[in-house]
Design a protein around this motif. Structure first.
Motif, PDB file in Angstrom:
ATOM      1  N   GLU A 113       0.834  -1.209   0.000  1.00  0.00           N
ATOM      2  CA  GLU A 113       0.000   0.000   0.000  1.00  0.00           C
ATOM      3  C   GLU A 113       0.866   1.256   0.000  1.00  0.00           C
ATOM      4  N   THR A 114       1.995   1.186   0.694  1.00  0.00           N
ATOM      5  CA  THR A 114       2.909   2.330   0.704  1.00  0.00           C
ATOM      6  C   THR A 114       3.516   2.560  -0.674  1.00  0.00           C
ATOM      7  N   VAL A 115       3.825   1.490  -1.392  1.00  0.00           N
ATOM      8  CA  VAL A 115       4.334   1.625  -2.761  1.00  0.00           C
ATOM      9  C   VAL A 115       3.301   2.306  -3.650  1.00  0.00           C
ATOM     10  N   TRP A 116       2.027   1.884  -3.546  1.00  0.00           N
ATOM     11  CA  TRP A 116       0.973   2.529  -4.333  1.00  0.00           C
ATOM     12  C   TRP A 116       0.857   4.010  -3.971  1.00  0.00           C
ATOM     13  N   ALA A 117       0.943   4.323  -2.679  1.00  0.00           N
ATOM     14  CA  ALA A 117       0.842   5.719  -2.245  1.00  0.00           C
ATOM     15  C   ALA A 117       1.992   6.553  -2.802  1.00  0.00           C
ATOM     16  N   ILE A 118       3.205   5.995  -2.777  1.00  0.00           N
ATOM     17  CA  ILE A 118       4.357   6.698  -3.344  1.00  0.00           C
ATOM     18  C   ILE A 118       4.139   6.950  -4.828  1.00  0.00           C
ATOM     19  N   LEU A 119       3.604   5.942  -5.538  1.00  0.00           N
ATOM     20  CA  LEU A 119       3.329   6.095  -6.975  1.00  0.00           C
ATOM     21  C   LEU A 119       2.339   7.228  -7.226  1.00  0.00           C
ATOM     22  N   ARG A 120       1.304   7.307  -6.399  1.00  0.00           N
ATOM     23  CA  ARG A 120       0.309   8.380  -6.582  1.00  0.00           C
ATOM     24  C   ARG A 120       0.924   9.747  -6.314  1.00  0.00           C
ATOM     25  N   TYR A 121       1.766   9.846  -5.303  1.00  0.00           N
ATOM     26  CA  TYR A 121       2.427  11.120  -5.017  1.00  0.00           C
ATOM     27  C   TYR A 121       3.341  11.519  -6.173  1.00  0.00           C
ATOM     28  N   LEU A 122       4.087  10.567  -6.705  1.00  0.00           N
ATOM     29  CA  LEU A 122       4.996  10.869  -7.812  1.00  0.00           C
ATOM     30  C   LEU A 122       4.217  11.270  -9.058  1.00  0.00           C
ATOM     31  N   THR A 123       3.055  10.655  -9.283  1.00  0.00           N
ATOM     32  CA  THR A 123       2.221  11.020 -10.434  1.00  0.00           C
ATOM     33  C   THR A 123       1.751  12.467 -10.319  1.00  0.00           C
ATOM     34  N   ALA A 124       1.294  12.833  -9.127  1.00  0.00           N
ATOM     35  CA  ALA A 124       0.861  14.218  -8.910  1.00  0.00           C
ATOM     36  C   ALA A 124       2.021  15.189  -9.079  1.00  0.00           C
ATOM     37  N   ALA A 125       3.202  14.816  -8.580  1.00  0.00           N
ATOM     38  CA  ALA A 125       4.378  15.675  -8.724  1.00  0.00           C
ATOM     39  C   ALA A 125       4.744  15.849 -10.192  1.00  0.00           C
ATOM     40  N   ALA A 126       4.611  14.768 -10.994  1.00  0.00           N
ATOM     41  CA  ALA A 126       4.912  14.854 -12.423  1.00  0.00           C
ATOM     42  C   ALA A 126       3.950  15.808 -13.125  1.00  0.00           C
ATOM     43  N   VAL A 127       2.665  15.754 -12.752  1.00  0.00           N
ATOM     44  CA  VAL A 127       1.682  16.661 -13.348  1.00  0.00           C
ATOM     45  C   VAL A 127       1.992  18.111 -12.964  1.00  0.00           C
ATOM     46  N   LEU A 128       2.298  18.333 -11.686  1.00  0.00           N
ATOM     47  CA  LEU A 128       2.609  19.694 -11.236  1.00  0.00           C
ATOM     48  C   LEU A 128       3.822  20.249 -11.975  1.00  0.00           C
ATOM     49  N   LEU A 129       4.886  19.459 -12.053  1.00  0.00           N
ATOM     50  CA  LEU A 129       6.101  19.926 -12.719  1.00  0.00           C
ATOM     51  C   LEU A 129       5.879  20.092 -14.218  1.00  0.00           C
ATOM     52  N   GLY A 130       5.104  19.170 -14.823  1.00  0.00           N
ATOM     53  CA  GLY A 130       4.804  19.306 -16.242  1.00  0.00           C
ATOM     54  C   GLY A 130       4.035  20.585 -16.533  1.00  0.00           C
ATOM     55  N   ALA A 131       3.030  20.865 -15.696  1.00  0.00           N
ATOM     56  CA  ALA A 131       2.257  22.099 -15.864  1.00  0.00           C
ATOM     57  C   ALA A 131       3.142  23.321 -15.650  1.00  0.00           C
ATOM     58  N   TYR A 132       4.012  23.251 -14.666  1.00  0.00           N
ATOM     59  CA  TYR A 132       4.902  24.388 -14.382  1.00  0.00           C
ATOM     60  C   TYR A 132       5.842  24.657 -15.551  1.00  0.00           C
ATOM     61  N   VAL A 133       6.478  23.605 -16.041  1.00  0.00           N
ATOM     62  CA  VAL A 133       7.434  23.762 -17.139  1.00  0.00           C
ATOM     63  C   VAL A 133       6.754  24.352 -18.376  1.00  0.00           C
ATOM     64  N   LEU A 134       5.597  23.834 -18.715  1.00  0.00           N
ATOM     65  CA  LEU A 134       4.903  24.292 -19.920  1.00  0.00           C
ATOM     66  C   LEU A 134       4.295  25.676 -19.744  1.00  0.00           C
ATOM     67  N   ALA A 135       3.710  25.936 -18.572  1.00  0.00           N
ATOM     68  CA  ALA A 135       2.930  27.155 -18.366  1.00  0.00           C
ATOM     69  C   ALA A 135       3.784  28.377 -18.067  1.00  0.00           C
ATOM     70  N   ARG A 136       5.095  28.241 -18.079  1.00  0.00           N
ATOM     71  CA  ARG A 136       5.910  29.456 -18.036  1.00  0.00           C
ATOM     72  C   ARG A 136       5.631  30.303 -19.275  1.00  0.00           C
ATOM     73  N   SER A 137       5.193  29.655 -20.333  1.00  0.00           N
ATOM     74  CA  SER A 137       4.725  30.371 -21.522  1.00  0.00           C
ATOM     75  C   SER A 137       3.262  30.751 -21.303  1.00  0.00           C
ATOM     76  N   ALA A 138       2.939  32.013 -21.471  1.00  0.00           N
ATOM     77  CA  ALA A 138       1.563  32.479 -21.261  1.00  0.00           C
ATOM     78  C   ALA A 138       0.596  31.787 -22.215  1.00  0.00           C
ATOM     79  N   ARG A 139       1.045  31.523 -23.432  1.00  0.00           N
ATOM     80  CA  ARG A 139       0.190  30.831 -24.397  1.00  0.00           C
ATOM     81  C   ARG A 139      -0.144  29.425 -23.911  1.00  0.00           C
ATOM     82  N   ASN A 140       0.863  28.702 -23.462  1.00  0.00           N
ATOM     83  CA  ASN A 140       0.629  27.349 -22.965  1.00  0.00           C
ATOM     84  C   ASN A 140      -0.243  27.352 -21.714  1.00  0.00           C
ATOM     85  N   ALA A 141      -0.064  28.362 -20.867  1.00  0.00           N
ATOM     86  CA  ALA A 141      -0.893  28.464 -19.657  1.00  0.00           C
ATOM     87  C   ALA A 141      -2.357  28.597 -20.026  1.00  0.00           C
TER      88      ALA A 141
END
Length: 461
Positions: A113-141
């Motif tokens: 269960e802890t492995v699954w929880a870590i996977l979910r946290y990493l997935t959310a972190a990937a989405v946050l970082l992906g949105a951050y990297v892309l949305a530095r451009s106002a058009r992409n935001a």
């Protein structure tokens, strides 16, 4: 390429709500692969467009990222085999004695269960970082935000259709009709969190559209401003307003006391942010009094829709209050468990395994308590207090960043206002429910927060 990546990251998040809120292991696995792949694609596309893409300024996120990474690193330590080390959970020793052989102990009572929880946290972190990297451009935001809002609007439309037709299925999954809107979620409180975030995102766009109209009429009379707004209603502004009303009605149809109440607080918070910014900036774009009047008009719209659709909620609030007594008893029992696992934790995501030993007969018709209905308590129980504080401080720091970013930015500041308001909604609702344990909500929160962070600093750097 970055525009394509922007659409894809928003689609991953927007579509995650349709499949039971992505609250299944298969959905977790698929979302993890997609989010990781999109993050890589986003970084590559930004690298290829380096000359036209604003600087990422990742150093400004270094402290929150470091705290969050340390907490996840501790979750990894919790699943490591410790042999006979005394820090291992005593249940492993009992199991070893019962089986008559040595079993490598771990801090986590349930490593899988802890492995699954870590996977979910990493997935959310990937989405946050992906949105951050892309949305530095106002058009992409703008692409990310609008794609998410449209998909959330489609989810709301699907939920209203299910409710009006009393359908007993979510897609092809059997799910009894409860008389409340759940859309693609099983739990109406989880649906309320998602549509609450959708309301905030769409309201942010509506306010920005109104601001754009008033910028073009800053030296005109009030009658001319009203005329321009009415003309805008026939175009994109009207479409965005319809999306906001659609999601707000869907939110009210969930009948979730906490979800609706905290969304209303977050909506008021967003309006206050804009109001304070206007009042503290002389000559602010949009012409002070007219801009304040438009904010008041939006507030009246919200109250009007609430008055028309919120009678059922008010009845529940008057009859039952915000929370049932059994939840407070659950909190008390969870606090007792937290004290027993105060420093090392029981393993991230292991509430259900631990609570069995602490539960009392809170409800005669409920055989399994798999959620504490308080994300903070579950986090402290799973990670232990020190690591849990790292997670909470990291998100607290991000909330401060987007709030300050809203007041610092002149253009496209609505992204930061949305992110700050979403933090208020999720932060409050997590006190009385398990909002962030449903992956569709976690991914939506991560997306909007990453979007707001990206637009909290000037893209001219």
């Amino acid at each position: 390429m970055s525009a394509v990546a922007s659409v894809l990251v928003a689609m991953i998040v927007g579509l995650s709500s349709f499949w039971l809120g992505s609250n299944r292991p298969l959905a977790w696995s698929i979302n993890a692969v997609l989010a990781g792949g999109i993050l890589v694609f986003a970084c590559l596309s930004v690298q290829l467009e380096a000359r036209r893409h604003p600087a990422l300024m990742v150093s400004r996120l270094s402290v929150p990222m470091a705290m969050f990474s340390l907490a996840l690193l501790w979750a990894v330590v919790q699943i490591l085999p410790l042999g006979s080390w005394t820090a291992g959970h005593p249940a492993w020793q009992v199991a070893g004695e019962a089986l008559g052989r040595d079993i490598a102990s771990t801090i986590s009572i349930n490593p899988s269960e802890t492995v699954w929880a870590i996977l979910r946290y990493l997935t959310a972190a990937a989405v946050l970082l992906g949105a951050y990297v892309l949305a530095r451009s106002a058009r992409n935001a703008r692409i990310i935000l609008r794609t998410f809002v449209i998909l959330a609007g489609l989810a709301a439309l699907y939920g209203l259709t299910r409710l009006s037709l009393s359908l007993d299925k979510i897609l092809w999954f059997d799910e009894p009709d409860t008389g409340y809107l759940t859309a693609g979620f099983i739990n109406r409180n989880s649906a309320a969190t998602f549509f609450g975030m959708g309301c905030l995102a769409s309201l942010g766009i509506v306010i920005q559209q109104a601001r754009a109209v008033m910028q073009s009429t800053s030296h005109n009379s009030g009658r001319e401003v009203a005329r321009r707004l009415l003309l805008a209603m026939a175009g994109g502004f009207g479409f965005d307003l319809v999306l906001f009303v659609l999601m707000f009605v869907s939110l009210l149809a969930t009948g979730s006391r906490g979800g609706i109440s905290f969304t209303m607080i977050a909506l008021v918070f967003m309006l206050l942010l804009h109001g304070v910014k206007v009042m503290t900036r002389a000559g602010s774009a949009g012409g002070g009094p007219v801009w304040v009047a438009s904010i008041l008009a939006i507030a009246v719209l919200i109250l009007g829709v609430f008055e028309l659709s919120g009678a059922r909620l008010m009845g529940r609030l008057l009859n039952q209050g915000l929370e049932a007594d059994s939840r407070f008893e659950t909190y008390a029992q969870t606090l007792e468990a937290v004290r027993d696992y105060l420093y090392l934790g029981s393993g991230l995501g292991t509430f259900q395994d631990v609570f069995t030993a602490y539960r009392i007969e809170l409800s005669p018709d409920r055989l399994v308590w798999d959620k504490a209905h308080n994300d903070y308590l579950e986090l402290m129980l799973g990670l232990g207090l020190p690591a849990a504080m790292l997670v909470l401080l990291s998100f607290g720091g991000l909330f401060v960043m987007v709030t300050k970013g809203f007041f610092a930015r002149h253009r496209d500041a609505h992204h930061a206002a949305i992110a700050a308001s979403v933090c208020v909604l999720v932060g409050l609702h997590s006190l009385v429910d398990f909002s962030l344990q449903i992956q569709a909500n976690t991914l939506a929160f991560a997306l909007l927060l990453g979007l707001g962070l990206a637009q909290s600093w000037s893209t001219r750097h």
